[in-house]
Design an enzyme around this catalytic site. Structure first.
Site, PDB file in Angstrom:
ATOM      1  N   GLU A 261     -18.575 -31.322  26.024  1.00 39.01           N
ATOM      2  CA  GLU A 261     -18.811 -30.479  25.070  1.00 39.01           C
ATOM      3  C   GLU A 261     -19.964 -30.741  24.372  1.00 39.01           C
ATOM      4  O   GLU A 261     -20.707 -29.808  23.921  1.00 39.01           O
ATOM      5  CB  GLU A 261     -17.360 -30.211  24.368  1.00 39.01           C
ATOM      6  CG  GLU A 261     -16.108 -29.549  25.101  1.00 39.01           C
ATOM      7  CD  GLU A 261     -16.487 -28.544  25.971  1.00 39.01           C
ATOM      8  OE1 GLU A 261     -17.426 -27.653  25.665  1.00 39.01           O
ATOM      9  OE2 GLU A 261     -15.921 -28.597  27.200  1.00 39.01           O
ATOM     10  N   HIS A 264     -22.951 -29.554  26.109  1.00 35.37           N
ATOM     11  CA  HIS A 264     -23.059 -28.001  25.859  1.00 35.37           C
ATOM     12  C   HIS A 264     -23.790 -27.813  24.489  1.00 35.37           C
ATOM     13  O   HIS A 264     -24.824 -27.180  24.253  1.00 35.37           O
ATOM     14  CB  HIS A 264     -21.882 -27.320  25.904  1.00 35.37           C
ATOM     15  CG  HIS A 264     -21.459 -27.216  27.168  1.00 35.37           C
ATOM     16  ND1 HIS A 264     -21.967 -26.632  28.526  1.00 35.37           N
ATOM     17  CD2 HIS A 264     -20.109 -27.583  27.904  1.00 35.37           C
ATOM     18  CE1 HIS A 264     -21.372 -26.665  29.556  1.00 35.37           C
ATOM     19  NE2 HIS A 264     -20.039 -27.137  29.174  1.00 35.37           N
ATOM     20  N   GLU A 290     -23.971 -26.106  32.239  1.00 31.51           N
ATOM     21  CA  GLU A 290     -23.195 -27.248  32.766  1.00 31.51           C
ATOM     22  C   GLU A 290     -24.002 -28.580  33.336  1.00 31.51           C
ATOM     23  O   GLU A 290     -23.564 -29.579  33.207  1.00 31.51           O
ATOM     24  CB  GLU A 290     -22.493 -26.682  34.204  1.00 31.51           C
ATOM     25  CG  GLU A 290     -21.032 -26.033  33.909  1.00 31.51           C
ATOM     26  CD  GLU A 290     -20.063 -26.701  32.935  1.00 31.51           C
ATOM     27  OE1 GLU A 290     -19.633 -27.493  33.528  1.00 31.51           O
ATOM     28  OE2 GLU A 290     -19.556 -26.142  32.236  1.00 31.51           O
TER      29      GLU A 290
HETATM   30 ZN   LIG Z   1     -18.693 -27.200  30.758  1.00 40.36          ZN
END
Ligand SMILES: [Zn+2]
Length: 494
Positions: A261, A264, A290
């Site tokens: 995370e 991201h 991703e």
């Molecule tokens: Zn992801």
């Protein structure tokens, strides 16, 4: 002011409104999954539907179409990127009738309920009708959007603009046998030991904050909270919310999710601030998103140099832990044939995605009926992974995506792994000391490379073009296989 300038000023005002509404939706969803009392869900449904309808009106507005028309042969690359980005959502909003949008929203709601009930009863039959309805509505939606090289391209475009079925199919077809062979070979060798222990969740919170801020996630411009299913939202580069799920008996399980995370989140924090309000200060697609989460989680976060840096930090937070970098490295790189996608290792994971991609193509083209889906699912798992689900919950009912009518999303995960592998090898060429830096806990050069090659572009280019500009003619399939093989080879030396 010329006609073009006036149109650009109006378009930018509209983009700012849309970006603000989108951020409000993200914030409402973040709140729903982290803070909201269960009783709030009906209110929240109304709030989300109201804002979504407002966004739809502002996106389908004929006036917006006129501005886009006026600007369609501008010489300014930023204007052209905005016209391309917004043009896509405008075209979709105009071509798909509101009635169909509403039907899909209702069918997704019904689908999710039916899927929950089917999971409860471990019975695909309870989901079949709702899924049939969703597939048929998605086929209608595709049909409204006119001809495309492949009808599935219309679905892909919503998540990965610029990616096409014609590009993905041969890439996945190459990856398929290579991964299957790889997993065969690795499965015939002794597997590294898994580690076990207890790590107090409260101490893990403090530990997680320390890890992600060292990686480069700015805690002044973001937060880390708990959620049942981890996700990240960005309301702008200075307000990025990460969530994670920690487990007392699985330090690495929580940590890899947190790092994923944060990957991201660092992408969101690195989007070009000076281009806010132009539709360009946004991620270029879910596949590239991703690639960032998986780069940090897998390429960095499962490497031996990373564990060499991490072990002393683990010791500070958990003085009783005596595991070595090699213990953690072995544990983090175990490969095994599996039934469940979200528990799969870095290599096997891609086979789970390829199966879903092939099934989606067959469902959407009408070659496969929903009634035959469970058998097709089981056959694909037997063929490709050599495992056979003995219940729908471990098979066709395991993922939430289709119950929400989400088709075309799964490929993003493997696109992300492929991009991440090529980024790894290009970065090794461009930053020769990267692994020494990682072992020293100096992640600055790694983040700087990602900022320069990926983040700063925002959505000025589509993801496949950002990828090509970053890595030239590198072959992502060969890079992913090389990466996986290197990881296993280093294991055997331990
Ligand atoms: Zn992801």
């Amino acid at each position: 002011m010329g006609v073009e300038d006036t149109a650009w000023t109006s378009l930018k005002t509209r983009i700012c409104e849309l970006e603000a509404l989108e951020a409000v939706i993200q914030l409402l969803e973040w709140d729903q999954q982290t803070m909201m009392p269960p009783g709030g869900s009906a209110h929240r449904g109304v709030q989300l539907a109201t804002i979504s309808a407002l966004m739809h009106d502002k996106t389908s507005d004929p006036q917006l179409g006129e501005w886009l028309g006026v600007l369609s042969d501008s010489d300014d690359p930023h204007v052209m990127a905005a016209v391309r980005n917004l043009g896509r959502s405008h075209r979709r909003a105009v071509q798909i009738p509101s009635r169909l949008v509403a039907d899909i929203a209702t069918a997704s709601n019904v689908g999710f309920g039916a899927w929950m009930a089917a999971r409860e009863a471990n019975d695909f039959g309870q989901f079949e009708g709702a899924l049939e309805r969703l597939v048929s509505l998605r086929r209608d939606e595709v049909a409204c959007q006119g001809p495309a090289a492949h009808p599935y391209d219309h679905l892909l475009e919503q998540y990965d603009p610029g990616s096409t079925t014609a590009q993905l199919q041969p890439m996945f077809a190459r990856l398929r046998p290579e991964l299957a062979n790889f997993i065969d070979t690795v499965s015939s060798r002794p597997r590294p030991k898994s580690v076990s222990g207890k790590w107090a969740v409260n101490d893990q919170r403090c530990f997680s904050h320390s890890v992600i801020s060292t990686l480069g996630f700015r805690l002044n411009d973001g937060r880390l909270d708990s959620a049942a299913h981890p996700f990240t939202v960005g309301m702008g580069r200075n307000d990025v919310r990460l969530t994670t799920h920690l487990y007392e008996d699985d330090l690495l399980g929580g940590l890899t999710g947190t790092i994923h995370e944060a990957g991201h989140g660092m992408y969101e924090q690195g989007l070009p601030a000076d281009l806010a309000g132009t539709s360009i200060a946004a991620a270029a697609g879910m596949g590239l998103h991703e690639s960032q989460s998986r780069f940090w989680e897998n390429v960095i976060g499962r490497s031996l140099p990373f564990f060499e840096w991490l072990v002393p930090l683990i010791k500070q937070h958990f003085p009783d832990d005596n595991l070595s970098p090699a213990d953690w490295y072995g544990h983090a790189n175990r490969v095994e044939r599996s039934l469940i996608r979200i528990q799969a290792d870095e290599a096997t994971y891609n086979l789970h995605i390829i199966i879903r991609f092939e099934l989606e193509l067959a469902l959407l083209s009408g070659e496969l009926s929903v009634a035959d889906l469970p058998d097709a699912w089981n056959a694909a798992y037997r063929d490709l992974l050599g495992v056979s689900p003995d219940s729908p919950n471990d098979g066709v009912l395991q993922d939430v995506h289709w119950s929400n009518g989400l088709f075309g999303y799964f490929p993003s995960y493997t696109i992300g792994n492929l991009y991440a592998a090529s980024f790894r090898y290009q970065m090794q060429d461009d930053v020769p000391d990267m692994w020494t830096n990682v072992a020293d806990g100096d992640f600055g050069p790694v983040l700087a490379w990602l900022r320069d090659k990926v983040h700063r572009h925002g959505h000025s280019l589509d993801a496949p073009d950002i990828f090509r500009a970053a890595v030239g003619d590198r072959d992502p399939v060969a890079d992913l296989m090389a990466h996986l093989n290197e990881r296993q080879a280093a294991l055997n030396l331990n």
